[in-house]
Scaffold this motif. Structure first.
Motif, mmCIF file in Angstrom:
data_model
loop_
_atom_site.group_PDB
_atom_site.id
_atom_site.type_symbol
_atom_site.label_atom_id
_atom_site.label_comp_id
_atom_site.label_asym_id
_atom_site.label_seq_id
_atom_site.Cartn_x
_atom_site.Cartn_y
_atom_site.Cartn_z
ATOM 1 N N ALA A 1 -9.269 -23.117 -44.017
ATOM 2 C CA ALA A 1 -8.329 -22.074 -43.606
ATOM 3 C C ALA A 1 -7.215 -21.959 -44.645
ATOM 4 O O ALA A 1 -6.558 -22.949 -44.972
ATOM 5 C CB ALA A 1 -7.752 -22.395 -42.231
ATOM 6 N N LEU A 2 -7.012 -20.754 -45.153
ATOM 7 C CA LEU A 2 -6.010 -20.540 -46.192
ATOM 8 C C LEU A 2 -5.433 -19.138 -46.066
ATOM 9 O O LEU A 2 -6.005 -18.289 -45.374
ATOM 10 C CB LEU A 2 -6.605 -20.777 -47.570
ATOM 11 N N PRO A 3 -4.290 -18.880 -46.722
ATOM 12 C CA PRO A 3 -3.701 -17.547 -46.646
ATOM 13 C C PRO A 3 -4.730 -16.496 -47.088
ATOM 14 O O PRO A 3 -5.523 -16.730 -48.005
ATOM 15 C CB PRO A 3 -2.524 -17.611 -47.626
ATOM 16 N N GLY A 4 -4.698 -15.344 -46.424
ATOM 17 C CA GLY A 4 -5.689 -14.306 -46.687
ATOM 18 C C GLY A 4 -5.732 -13.811 -48.107
ATOM 19 O O GLY A 4 -6.783 -13.373 -48.583
ATOM 20 N N HIS A 5 -4.636 -13.890 -48.835
ATOM 21 C CA HIS A 5 -4.595 -13.399 -50.211
ATOM 22 C C HIS A 5 -4.861 -14.507 -51.238
ATOM 23 O O HIS A 5 -4.840 -14.252 -52.437
ATOM 24 C CB HIS A 5 -3.248 -12.729 -50.495
ATOM 25 N N ALA A 6 -5.136 -15.703 -50.784
ATOM 26 C CA ALA A 6 -5.384 -16.834 -51.693
ATOM 27 C C ALA A 6 -6.872 -16.925 -52.037
ATOM 28 O O ALA A 6 -7.734 -16.464 -51.282
ATOM 29 C CB ALA A 6 -4.924 -18.137 -51.039
ATOM 30 N N ARG A 7 -7.153 -17.548 -53.153
ATOM 31 C CA ARG A 7 -8.531 -17.835 -53.551
ATOM 32 C C ARG A 7 -8.797 -19.306 -53.257
ATOM 33 O O ARG A 7 -7.950 -20.160 -53.526
ATOM 34 C CB ARG A 7 -8.736 -17.557 -55.038
ATOM 35 N N LEU A 8 -9.956 -19.571 -52.707
ATOM 36 C CA LEU A 8 -10.317 -20.947 -52.376
ATOM 37 C C LEU A 8 -10.594 -21.749 -53.644
ATOM 38 O O LEU A 8 -11.283 -21.286 -54.547
ATOM 39 C CB LEU A 8 -11.557 -20.960 -51.480
ATOM 40 N N ARG A 9 -10.065 -22.963 -53.669
ATOM 41 C CA ARG A 9 -10.336 -23.914 -54.752
ATOM 42 C C ARG A 9 -11.367 -24.901 -54.205
ATOM 43 O O ARG A 9 -11.039 -25.767 -53.405
ATOM 44 C CB ARG A 9 -9.041 -24.600 -55.169
ATOM 45 N N TYR A 10 -12.617 -24.732 -54.629
ATOM 46 C CA TYR A 10 -13.733 -25.491 -54.074
ATOM 47 C C TYR A 10 -13.631 -26.996 -54.341
ATOM 48 O O TYR A 10 -13.950 -27.793 -53.468
ATOM 49 C CB TYR A 10 -15.062 -24.944 -54.598
ATOM 50 N N GLY A 11 -13.208 -27.386 -55.515
ATOM 51 C CA GLY A 11 -13.075 -28.812 -55.830
ATOM 52 C C GLY A 11 -12.105 -29.519 -54.901
ATOM 53 O O GLY A 11 -12.448 -30.540 -54.284
ATOM 54 N N PRO A 12 -10.884 -29.001 -54.762
ATOM 55 C CA PRO A 12 -9.940 -29.628 -53.824
ATOM 56 C C PRO A 12 -10.433 -29.611 -52.379
ATOM 57 O O PRO A 12 -10.189 -30.562 -51.631
ATOM 58 C CB PRO A 12 -8.665 -28.798 -53.992
ATOM 59 N N LEU A 13 -11.155 -28.562 -51.975
ATOM 60 C CA LEU A 13 -11.708 -28.539 -50.616
ATOM 61 C C LEU A 13 -12.711 -29.678 -50.447
ATOM 62 O O LEU A 13 -12.655 -30.420 -49.465
ATOM 63 C CB LEU A 13 -12.382 -27.199 -50.311
ATOM 64 N N ALA A 14 -13.603 -29.826 -51.402
ATOM 65 C CA ALA A 14 -14.608 -30.886 -51.313
ATOM 66 C C ALA A 14 -13.939 -32.262 -51.272
ATOM 67 O O ALA A 14 -14.315 -33.111 -50.456
ATOM 68 C CB ALA A 14 -15.574 -30.792 -52.490
ATOM 69 N N ARG A 15 -12.932 -32.486 -52.107
ATOM 70 C CA ARG A 15 -12.227 -33.776 -52.107
ATOM 71 C C ARG A 15 -11.560 -34.022 -50.753
ATOM 72 O O ARG A 15 -11.623 -35.128 -50.213
ATOM 73 C CB ARG A 15 -11.204 -33.834 -53.241
ATOM 74 N N ALA A 16 -10.919 -32.988 -50.202
ATOM 75 C CA ALA A 16 -10.254 -33.139 -48.905
ATOM 76 C C ALA A 16 -11.262 -33.464 -47.798
ATOM 77 O O ALA A 16 -10.936 -34.172 -46.844
ATOM 78 C CB ALA A 16 -9.486 -31.865 -48.551
ATOM 79 N N ALA A 17 -12.485 -32.969 -47.959
ATOM 80 C CA ALA A 17 -13.527 -33.224 -46.959
ATOM 81 C C ALA A 17 -14.298 -34.508 -47.244
ATOM 82 O O ALA A 17 -15.131 -34.917 -46.434
ATOM 83 C CB ALA A 17 -14.498 -32.047 -46.920
ATOM 84 N N GLY A 18 -14.041 -35.128 -48.388
ATOM 85 C CA GLY A 18 -14.714 -36.377 -48.735
ATOM 86 C C GLY A 18 -16.163 -36.192 -49.174
ATOM 87 O O GLY A 18 -16.982 -37.098 -48.983
ATOM 88 N N ILE A 19 -16.457 -35.027 -49.737
ATOM 89 C CA ILE A 19 -17.806 -34.775 -50.235
ATOM 90 C C ILE A 19 -17.743 -34.270 -51.671
ATOM 91 O O ILE A 19 -16.665 -33.963 -52.181
ATOM 92 C CB ILE A 19 -18.566 -33.746 -49.346
ATOM 93 N N ARG A 20 -18.904 -34.162 -52.293
ATOM 94 C CA ARG A 20 -18.961 -33.611 -53.657
ATOM 95 C C ARG A 20 -18.931 -32.090 -53.583
ATOM 96 O O ARG A 20 -19.441 -31.497 -52.623
ATOM 97 C CB ARG A 20 -20.235 -34.054 -54.365
ATOM 98 N N ARG A 21 -18.394 -31.466 -54.607
ATOM 99 C CA ARG A 21 -18.314 -30.009 -54.645
ATOM 100 C C ARG A 21 -19.703 -29.396 -54.503
ATOM 101 O O ARG A 21 -19.895 -28.397 -53.815
ATOM 102 C CB ARG A 21 -17.654 -29.544 -55.937
ATOM 103 N N GLY A 22 -20.683 -29.984 -55.126
ATOM 104 C CA GLY A 22 -22.048 -29.475 -55.068
ATOM 105 C C GLY A 22 -22.672 -29.567 -53.683
ATOM 106 O O GLY A 22 -23.721 -28.966 -53.439
ATOM 107 N N ASP A 23 -22.041 -30.314 -52.787
ATOM 108 C CA ASP A 23 -22.562 -30.449 -51.429
ATOM 109 C C ASP A 23 -22.030 -29.384 -50.480
ATOM 110 O O ASP A 23 -22.384 -29.375 -49.296
ATOM 111 C CB ASP A 23 -22.237 -31.833 -50.864
ATOM 112 N N LEU A 24 -21.169 -28.490 -50.983
ATOM 113 C CA LEU A 24 -20.656 -27.409 -50.149
ATOM 114 C C LEU A 24 -21.695 -26.292 -50.085
ATOM 115 O O LEU A 24 -22.079 -25.738 -51.097
ATOM 116 C CB LEU A 24 -19.372 -26.824 -50.741
ATOM 117 N N SER A 25 -22.147 -25.982 -48.887
ATOM 118 C CA SER A 25 -23.084 -24.873 -48.682
ATOM 119 C C SER A 25 -22.476 -23.928 -47.660
ATOM 120 O O SER A 25 -21.955 -24.378 -46.632
ATOM 121 C CB SER A 25 -24.419 -25.380 -48.134
#
Length: 159
Positions: A51-75
């Protein structure tokens, strides 16, 4: 779910649109006053909501780190996976009936004031205080997952 949690919110019905700009036009609110929620699944089939502000772009690397997974594991979560959580594409909400879902809020969301976010359906949206939205998910993770434009930068198209 928000009612059960005692959160104060208002539900708005609108045409079933999934594009954030169309939703904003239907509601008469700027993109900066929205919280978008992007849905992913982990390799273990756990729902991951960002969940992020509507005008923001998602940063996949930081999301994966926050979730405790590798970026490549995001589907991306498909319609079937969202349905199991009581949601449909175009209306994803960070408050989910899926008790195992991992929710990651961008650290700026809580301070946005009154915002609109998905309700779980593409034909309605919720207006809620952003702090109450974050509080409705007590196990949520807070991290800098969004690239939010500064006042001097033009807003980017949502991802």
């Amino acid at each position: 779910m928000l009612t059960a949690l005692g959160a104060s919110f208002r539900l708005y019905e609108h045409p079933g649109v999934v594009d954030p700009v169309e939703v904003c036009a239907a509601l008469g609110v700027p993109l900066e006053r929205t919280v978008k929620t992007l849905a992913f699944v982990t390799p273990e089939d756990r729902l991951l909501l960002a969940a992020l502000p509507g005008h923001a772009r998602l940063r996949y690397g930081p999301l994966a780190r926050a979730a405790g997974i590798r970026r490549g594991d995001l589907s991306p979560a498909d319609a079937g996976r969202l349905a199991r959580a009581g949601m449909r594409p175009g209306g994803v909400c960070p408050v989910s009936s899926d008790g195992a879902a991992l929710v990651v809020f961008d650290e700026t969301v809580g301070g946005l004031g009154r915002v609109h976010c998905g309700s779980g359906r593409p034909d309605s949206s919720i207006e809620i205080d952003a702090g109450a939205l974050v509080a409705a998910v007590p196990a949520a993770v807070m991290a800098r997952i969004g690239d939010v434009p500064t006042a001097s930068e033009p807003a980017r198209e949502p991802v």
